[in-house]
Scaffold this motif. Structure first.
Motif, PDB file in Angstrom:
ATOM      1  N   TYR A 171       0.872  -1.172   0.000  1.00 10.34           N
ATOM      2  CA  TYR A 171       0.000   0.000   0.000  1.00 10.34           C
ATOM      3  C   TYR A 171       0.909   1.222   0.000  1.00 10.34           C
ATOM      4  N   GLN A 172       1.089   1.809  -1.172  1.00  5.32           N
ATOM      5  CA  GLN A 172       2.102   2.836  -1.382  1.00  5.32           C
ATOM      6  C   GLN A 172       1.683   4.182  -0.825  1.00  5.32           C
ATOM      7  N   ALA A 173       2.694   4.980  -0.472  1.00  2.22           N
ATOM      8  CA  ALA A 173       2.414   6.267   0.151  1.00  2.22           C
ATOM      9  C   ALA A 173       3.291   7.385  -0.391  1.00  2.22           C
ATOM     10  N   ASN A 174       3.983   7.141  -1.513  1.00  7.09           N
ATOM     11  CA  ASN A 174       4.937   8.128  -2.029  1.00  7.09           C
ATOM     12  C   ASN A 174       5.900   8.554  -0.926  1.00  7.09           C
ATOM     13  N   GLY A 175       6.391   7.561  -0.195  1.00  7.29           N
ATOM     14  CA  GLY A 175       7.258   7.838   0.936  1.00  7.29           C
ATOM     15  C   GLY A 175       8.627   7.216   0.800  1.00  7.29           C
ATOM     16  N   GLN A 176       9.241   6.923   1.949  1.00  7.55           N
ATOM     17  CA  GLN A 176      10.641   6.508   1.968  1.00  7.55           C
ATOM     18  C   GLN A 176      10.827   5.090   2.514  1.00  7.55           C
ATOM     19  N   GLY A 210       0.170 -12.545  -1.870  1.00  3.35           N
ATOM     20  CA  GLY A 210      -1.221 -12.143  -2.030  1.00  3.35           C
ATOM     21  C   GLY A 210      -1.560 -10.812  -1.411  1.00  3.35           C
ATOM     22  N   SER A 211      -0.642 -10.244  -0.624  1.00  2.39           N
ATOM     23  CA  SER A 211      -0.912  -8.966   0.042  1.00  2.39           C
ATOM     24  C   SER A 211      -1.186  -7.865  -0.978  1.00  2.39           C
ATOM     25  N   GLY A 212      -2.273  -7.147  -0.754  1.00  2.00           N
ATOM     26  CA  GLY A 212      -2.647  -6.066  -1.647  1.00  2.00           C
ATOM     27  C   GLY A 212      -3.303  -6.520  -2.930  1.00  2.00           C
ATOM     28  N   ILE A 213      -3.426  -7.846  -3.103  1.00  4.19           N
ATOM     29  CA  ILE A 213      -3.931  -8.400  -4.362  1.00  4.19           C
ATOM     30  C   ILE A 213      -5.163  -9.265  -4.131  1.00  4.19           C
ATOM     31  N   ILE A 214      -5.073 -10.178  -3.160  1.00  6.00           N
ATOM     32  CA  ILE A 214      -6.215 -11.015  -2.810  1.00  6.00           C
ATOM     33  C   ILE A 214      -6.538 -10.912  -1.321  1.00  6.00           C
ATOM     34  N   LYS A 215      -5.721 -10.186  -0.576  1.00  5.08           N
ATOM     35  CA  LYS A 215      -5.970 -10.016   0.849  1.00  5.08           C
ATOM     36  C   LYS A 215      -5.343  -8.713   1.310  1.00  5.08           C
ATOM     37  N   ASP A 216      -5.807  -8.223   2.424  1.00  2.00           N
ATOM     38  CA  ASP A 216      -5.214  -7.040   3.035  1.00  2.00           C
ATOM     39  C   ASP A 216      -4.206  -7.488   4.085  1.00  2.00           C
ATOM     40  N   VAL A 223       4.820  -3.054  -7.887  1.00  2.00           N
ATOM     41  CA  VAL A 223       4.423  -1.706  -7.462  1.00  2.00           C
ATOM     42  C   VAL A 223       3.667  -1.053  -8.605  1.00  2.00           C
ATOM     43  N   ILE A 224       2.665  -0.248  -8.263  1.00  2.00           N
ATOM     44  CA  ILE A 224       1.921   0.470  -9.285  1.00  2.00           C
ATOM     45  C   ILE A 224       2.559   1.836  -9.520  1.00  2.00           C
ATOM     46  N   ALA A 225       2.399   2.338 -10.739  1.00  2.00           N
ATOM     47  CA  ALA A 225       2.973   3.632 -11.096  1.00  2.00           C
ATOM     48  C   ALA A 225       2.188   4.221 -12.262  1.00  2.00           C
ATOM     49  N   ALA A 226       2.128   5.549 -12.305  1.00  2.00           N
ATOM     50  CA  ALA A 226       1.481   6.203 -13.437  1.00  2.00           C
ATOM     51  C   ALA A 226       2.248   7.459 -13.817  1.00  2.00           C
ATOM     52  N   ASP A 227       3.550   7.379 -13.730  1.00  2.00           N
ATOM     53  CA  ASP A 227       4.544   8.388 -14.116  1.00  2.00           C
ATOM     54  C   ASP A 227       5.802   8.263 -13.260  1.00  2.00           C
ATOM     55  N   CYS A 228       5.653   7.773 -12.027  1.00  2.00           N
ATOM     56  CA  CYS A 228       6.831   7.580 -11.174  1.00  2.00           C
ATOM     57  C   CYS A 228       7.735   6.501 -11.757  1.00  2.00           C
ATOM     58  N   ALA A 229       8.987   6.490 -11.305  1.00  2.00           N
ATOM     59  CA  ALA A 229       9.976   5.580 -11.876  1.00  2.00           C
ATOM     60  C   ALA A 229      10.062   4.285 -11.063  1.00  2.00           C
TER      61      ALA A 229
END
Length: 244
Positions: A55-60, A71-77, A97-103
């Motif tokens: 669960y991404q947060a644009n963090g460090q 399965g974390s984040g995909i079929i279970k929390d 990891v998901i991205a829509a412009d980040c590297a």
């Protein structure tokens, strides 16, 4: 679907895909894996139970994951939360990891048998995500001088206009000479190169220059990928890396 492969050898398989629908997250915890995850897992010869999405947060924060995280984040929390980097020493576990412009940044130490995948946006490029990811890898036996690093598809400097306040943030982390390579200034407007900032970070961490590879196209220029800056909302691309 566009799916590009960045590494496919006896050690690892890694790439980047838009998916068919660009939907990688569920609306609720009881929903099954999205169609894109199902299609990608089949293409990789695995299952959603062997894949991990933080669960991404644009963090460090970077985290070490194990088969129990499958399965974390995909079929279970489950863990990891507020995390933008994943590291593992377990074969067959697919980091995503998901991205829509980040590297997306792919890290591999073939000798130690350790891999990492980082989601690097502006905050990470100026911050400590890459360092934290390498530290996690070192804790599993990796060595910075053996790490190979690939920077995948992301928004290019020509498309990534930022405010002057971003330049000031980066000025705290980079030398004046480095800033001249990271930023372009056109008609008083500032444009940021994520890849150049990440290369400087990697060199500072001891990753050899000959081990750093830039494979990416611009997600904003290329209409086969989803791009937040171009106007896509609710749809993203996915980076993935698996040790065979």
């Amino acid at each position: 679907m566009r799916r590009d492969i960045f590494v496919d050898d006896s050690f690892a398989l890694g790439g980047f895909t838009s998916g068919r629908e660009g939907i990688w997250t569920r609306d609720s915890a009881d929903m099954p894996a999205t169609a894109d995850y199902m299609e990608l897992s089949a293409a990789l010869g695995t299952s959603p139970e062997r894949m991990v999405r933080p669960y991404q947060a644009n963090g460090q924060r970077a985290a070490v994951v194990e088969p129990r995280h499958g399965g974390s984040g995909i079929i279970k929390d489950n863990e990891p939360t507020k995390t933008d980097g994943l590291v593992t020493a377990h074969r067959g576990l697919v980091l995503t990891v998901i991205a829509a412009d980040c590297a997306p940044v792919y890290l591999m130490d073939r000798e130690a048998g350790v891999i990492g995948l980082m989601h690097c946006g502006r905050q990470a490029a100026a911050g400590e995500l890459l360092r934290n990811g390498v530290d996690c890898m070192v804790s599993l036996g990796a060595s910075a001088e053996r790490i190979a690093m690939i920077i995948g598809h992301h928004i290019c400097r020509d498309c990534y206009e930022v405010g002057e306040e971003v330049c000031k943030e980066f000025a705290d982390c980079f030398t004046p000479g480095q800033l001249m390579e990271i930023f372009a200034v056109k008609d008083g407007r500032y444009f940021l190169s994520l890849s150049q900032a990440l290369i400087f970070k990697a060199l500072e961490l001891g990753i050899p220059g000959e081990n750093i590879f830039l494979r990416g196209e611009c997600t904003c220029h290329c209409t086969e990928f989803f791009s937040y800056r171009r106007g896509d909302r609710g749809k993203q691309d996915l980076a993935y890396l698996m040790m065979k």
